[in-house]
Design an enzyme around this catalytic site. Sequence first.
Site, PDB file in Angstrom:
ATOM      1  NE  ARG A  24      -0.555  -0.835   4.842  1.00 54.32           N
ATOM      2  CZ  ARG A  24      -0.752  -0.407   6.088  1.00 54.32           C
ATOM      3  NH1 ARG A  24      -1.653   0.520   6.324  1.00 54.32           N
ATOM      4  NH2 ARG A  24      -0.094  -0.917   7.096  1.00 54.32           N
ATOM      5  CB  SER A  51      -5.056   2.058   7.216  1.00 51.56           C
ATOM      6  OG  SER A  51      -6.385   2.439   7.221  1.00 51.56           O
ATOM      7  CD  GLU A  72     -17.399   1.149   2.934  1.00 58.46           C
ATOM      8  OE1 GLU A  72     -18.629   1.027   3.127  1.00 58.46           O
ATOM      9  OE2 GLU A  72     -16.583   1.320   3.868  1.00 58.46           O
ATOM     10  CG  PHE A  97     -15.126  -2.367   4.423  1.00 56.54           C
ATOM     11  CD1 PHE A  97     -16.011  -3.260   5.021  1.00 56.54           C
ATOM     12  CD2 PHE A  97     -14.038  -1.927   5.157  1.00 56.54           C
ATOM     13  CE1 PHE A  97     -15.810  -3.700   6.316  1.00 56.54           C
ATOM     14  CE2 PHE A  97     -13.835  -2.369   6.465  1.00 56.54           C
ATOM     15  CZ  PHE A  97     -14.714  -3.251   7.045  1.00 56.54           C
ATOM     16  CG  HIS A 123      -5.987  -3.193   5.416  1.00 57.04           C
ATOM     17  ND1 HIS A 123      -5.347  -2.109   4.861  1.00 57.04           N
ATOM     18  CD2 HIS A 123      -5.834  -3.074   6.762  1.00 57.04           C
ATOM     19  CE1 HIS A 123      -4.832  -1.363   5.837  1.00 57.04           C
ATOM     20  NE2 HIS A 123      -5.104  -1.922   6.993  1.00 57.04           N
ATOM     21  CG  ASP A 131      -8.540  -5.852  11.975  1.00 52.70           C
ATOM     22  OD1 ASP A 131      -8.461  -5.669  13.209  1.00 52.70           O
ATOM     23  OD2 ASP A 131      -8.340  -4.954  11.144  1.00 52.70           O
ATOM     24  NE  ARG A 181      -2.414  -5.277   9.083  1.00 54.96           N
ATOM     25  CZ  ARG A 181      -1.899  -5.244  10.314  1.00 54.96           C
ATOM     26  NH1 ARG A 181      -1.882  -4.129  10.992  1.00 54.96           N
ATOM     27  NH2 ARG A 181      -1.424  -6.326  10.876  1.00 54.96           N
TER      28      ARG A 181
END
Lengths: 329, 285
Positions: A24, A51, A72, A97, A123, A131, A181
């Site tokens: 990222r 992030s 989104e 998402f 991510h 998570d 990530r």
Amino acid sequence: MTDSKTDMKLIPDLLAPTESKPSRDGFGKALVELGEKDPNVWVLTADVSESTRTHWFAEKFPKRFVQIGVAEQNLAGVAAGIAACGKTSFISAYGVFSPGRNWDQIRVSVCYNNLPVKVHASHTGLTVGEDGASHQALEDIALMRSLPNMIVLAPSDAEETRKATLAAAAHPGPVYIRTAREKAPVFTTKDTPFEIGKANVYRDGKDVAIFACGISVYESLKAAAALKSEGIDAAVIDCHTIKPIDRATIVKYAKKCGLLVSVEEHQIDGGLGSAIAEVLCSEQPCLLYRHGVYNRFCESGPGLALLAKYELDAAGIAKHVRLAMKLKK
Amino acid sequence: MVMKKVSDLRVLKLMANTIRQDIVRMLYEAKSGHSAGSIGLADIFAALYFNILKHDPQNPQWAERDRLILSNGHVCPVLYSSLANAGYFDKKELMTLRKLGSHLQGHPHLGTVAGIENSSGPLGQGFSFAVGMALVAKNERKRWRVYAVLGDGEHNEGQVWEAMMLATKYKLGNLTVIVDRNNIQIDGYTEDVLPLEPFADKYRAFGWNVIEVDGHNLKKVIDACEMSKAVFDRPTVIIAHTIPGKCVPFMEHLFEWHGKPPSKEQAELAIAELENQRKVIEEEG
């Protein structure tokens, strides 16, 4: 690992990378480059600017940055409206998402209109880690690959992600870019070629060809080095473009090795392995062993530990290549 | 050349009548499609394309044009007829609606027909699209405005409320949303399917400038759009109270007419009725 190296201008010693970064970061860096070059580039995010690394763009170009909030569907729709005014818009959020929650908006507002909206997911994959399963995007390639007009990219490290992002901006239509990530070795260099639709052969081999994408490419290179000492000569191909897939390279290695292994941090159905199978079945029937996540939800834990548990680290990949080799006999 | 505004209300009423007749014929020919909403919006579309919008049918891509985003794409017969009558394409094409090889898709498709700004169909998407366009126009200090037409039932979609919040955040005074408040959706009356009231208060609570009008009063629709231009610090919603199927008596108010076309006999009956109304408008002088 010098024995079968190809001329892809990778770092000098593949087993000793000096830099480790999340992919990222390459995306965020490229956005700033684009923002400086082109006043028509806009960036939108859904409450995850830091992030997704879009905050670097936001700091420099606040007027062309839109903070949408946790919405989104609106993210994709607003980006399409912006693109319809002659802009190039990048939308950025976590893969679960976007495109997880806004597939319909990406389908109609973006792809049916055929507008230059670039969908960036950070991510993705197992390495989201702690998570847990709800946040581990393992189906996004399948979702995006089925859409007409969409290009699907899953670059292998931060540097390749930077190039993929620049290439996405230069492409006139919709593009999906998948990043992760977790920090991962940067093993390509600024001189490594990148062209949408053209897979990079990083290691040649005659017994089996590993086609990987994302962070699985580097793990596959490590696996291939280990397999060499066992007498298995494995090619490793960075299949950073999943759509349109590089049919010529797939057919070439199917003919050469007679066995392909696909490796992806994604469900085995609908992703890179499926895309390869679709080429093989019509152009060059060949054994294909699809490795990835086997139709299941995973769990919380450190990203690298999850890769090990679900056998997507170098040792796990080597194990599955050995299993694949048994199919050949 | 930029289209000249028609201010003569009688001429606009005749145009709305023409659009209604086109819709009846198109839907009868197509043998499928959405009658009530399309016919009920004829007055608003006559006002939009012949008075309110700044546009040029000979130059559909004119950079300074106002943008009209149709969000509830299923009412596209009213859009297609308005575009054809404004001169974007040959009226003969209207009778190809929904047929194989036609430019006139069952729901609008960007790029297929001149004058269309967005593909639509899945509800709620046009609202976000319009917000994106208004953001660009505001950022670049453009003089063009964005108009979006939405259905009331469309407000069942969560995306609508997402877009509504964002438009207030960015103070999009260049955005006018027109809601066709006709009280019907596919399965029934809006207040039975998923109640929307107090509808205007919801927009107010979201920070919008709210204007309520009779959506069949051309003068009031035009005035409301003019008033929306005078509010710079927030977007405007015009809640246009309409009668679904307006001017075709056997369709009026009935949700059953949301998604079906007239039969041959019904189409003939509707055209005869609309012709009578046309004579009355002409005689008003």
